[in-house]
Design an enzyme around this catalytic site. Structure first.
Site, mmCIF file in Angstrom:
data_model
loop_
_atom_site.group_PDB
_atom_site.id
_atom_site.type_symbol
_atom_site.label_atom_id
_atom_site.label_comp_id
_atom_site.label_asym_id
_atom_site.label_seq_id
_atom_site.Cartn_x
_atom_site.Cartn_y
_atom_site.Cartn_z
ATOM 1 N N GLU A 80 0.844 -1.199 0.000
ATOM 2 C CA GLU A 80 0.000 0.000 0.000
ATOM 3 C C GLU A 80 0.880 1.250 0.000
ATOM 4 O O GLU A 80 1.919 1.304 0.653
ATOM 5 C CB GLU A 80 -0.901 -0.002 1.239
ATOM 6 C CG GLU A 80 -1.717 1.258 1.441
ATOM 7 C CD GLU A 80 -2.836 1.414 0.421
ATOM 8 O OE1 GLU A 80 -3.802 2.117 0.724
ATOM 9 O OE2 GLU A 80 -2.749 0.854 -0.685
ATOM 10 N N ASP A 108 -2.431 -5.074 0.841
ATOM 11 C CA ASP A 108 -1.748 -3.966 1.506
ATOM 12 C C ASP A 108 -0.347 -4.328 1.982
ATOM 13 O O ASP A 108 0.566 -3.499 1.934
ATOM 14 C CB ASP A 108 -2.576 -3.481 2.706
ATOM 15 C CG ASP A 108 -3.902 -2.884 2.287
ATOM 16 O OD1 ASP A 108 -3.900 -2.080 1.335
ATOM 17 O OD2 ASP A 108 -4.935 -3.222 2.887
#
Length: 252
Positions: A80, A108
């Site tokens: 992310e 992420d």
């Protein structure tokens, strides 16, 4: 809300959030609630990663101060916050190296200890509802899901919370602080309710005055994870970035 975001979050997080929104043709000055949500999500991802390492025996350890031993490896790879091209490059490299199944959607984080991708969720609603939405969207049992709420609740795949209780408590405290700071400035209701958000947006567009009561200084302390957003093959240089700092909204 925009003024609050720029005062409350580290400038590097704000910059990453702006780039992410512009990549999808969104304007942080108009979609301020989304701006705040993206900044919050970014910070929680970085806090999730901060201070967690793997030693030479493959054990997970926490190092919160000083320079970590050169033999230590970051437990989590941060996906992310990268542009989509680089993010997929990192994901592909991880899959080629570890043999794990490539996810259909960008996750992420990657956990080198548990050998799994992680999807982090931060919700203003019930955690179980958001968890089910995430699971339905991802459609993969290989990606681990961990949801946090602004009220201190959390939910994770198979009740496996990955992190130790203290690390998770820091994340919950930060989220609660953000909620309290928003509420104290009359921003929380619009952050939670789309209808209220539209009303607040009209009000903001009419007024060009700076938001009263906002702190005049920005914290430039940087989370260790923010300094490590380089390609994973540069991992050997990452450990020098370790500094114990968790971001908090400044007191009024």
């Amino acid at each position: 809300m925009e003024d609050f975001v720029r005062q409350c979050f580290n400038p590097m997080i704000v910059e990453l959030a702006e780039k992410a929104m512009k990549e999808y043709g969104e304007d942080p000055k108009i979609e301020t609630n989304k701006f705040a949500a993206i900044c919050t999500h970014l910070e929680i991802c970085f806090m999730y990663s901060d201070f967690h390492f793997i030693d030479e025996r493959g054990e997970s350890i926490i190092v919160e101060s000083g320079d970590p031993n050169a033999l230590l490896k970051h437990r989590f790879e941060i996906i992310e916050g990268r542009d989509r091209t680089m993010a997929w490059t990192v994901v592909n490299s991880i899959c080629n190296t570890t043999g794990v199944e490539k996810p259909k959607l960008l996750p992420d984080l990657y956990d080198y200890k548990e050998n799994r991708f992680i999807e982090i969720g931060v919700t203003r609603r019930e955690v179980h509802i958001y968890y089910l939405e995430k699971a339905n969207k991802i459609k993969s049992e290989k990606t681990h899901i961990h949801i946090f709420s602004f009220t201190g609740e959390e939910m994770a795949t198979k009740a496996d919370y990955t992190l130790d209780e203290e690390s998770r408590a820091r994340i919950k405290t930060r989220l609660f602080t953000i909620r309290q700071e928003m509420a104290s400035r009359g921003l929380w209701d619009s952050f939670v309710s789309p209808r209220e958000a539209k009303r607040q947006l009209k009000k903001d567009l009419k007024s060009q005055e700076p938001c009263a009561g906002l702190p005049t200084k920005v914290s430039h302390r940087t989370s260790p994870a923010l300094k490590t957003l380089e390609p994973m093959w540069m991992d050997s240089n990452r450990t020098a970035a370790l500094r114990a700092s968790f971001l908090k909204c400044q007191k009024k």
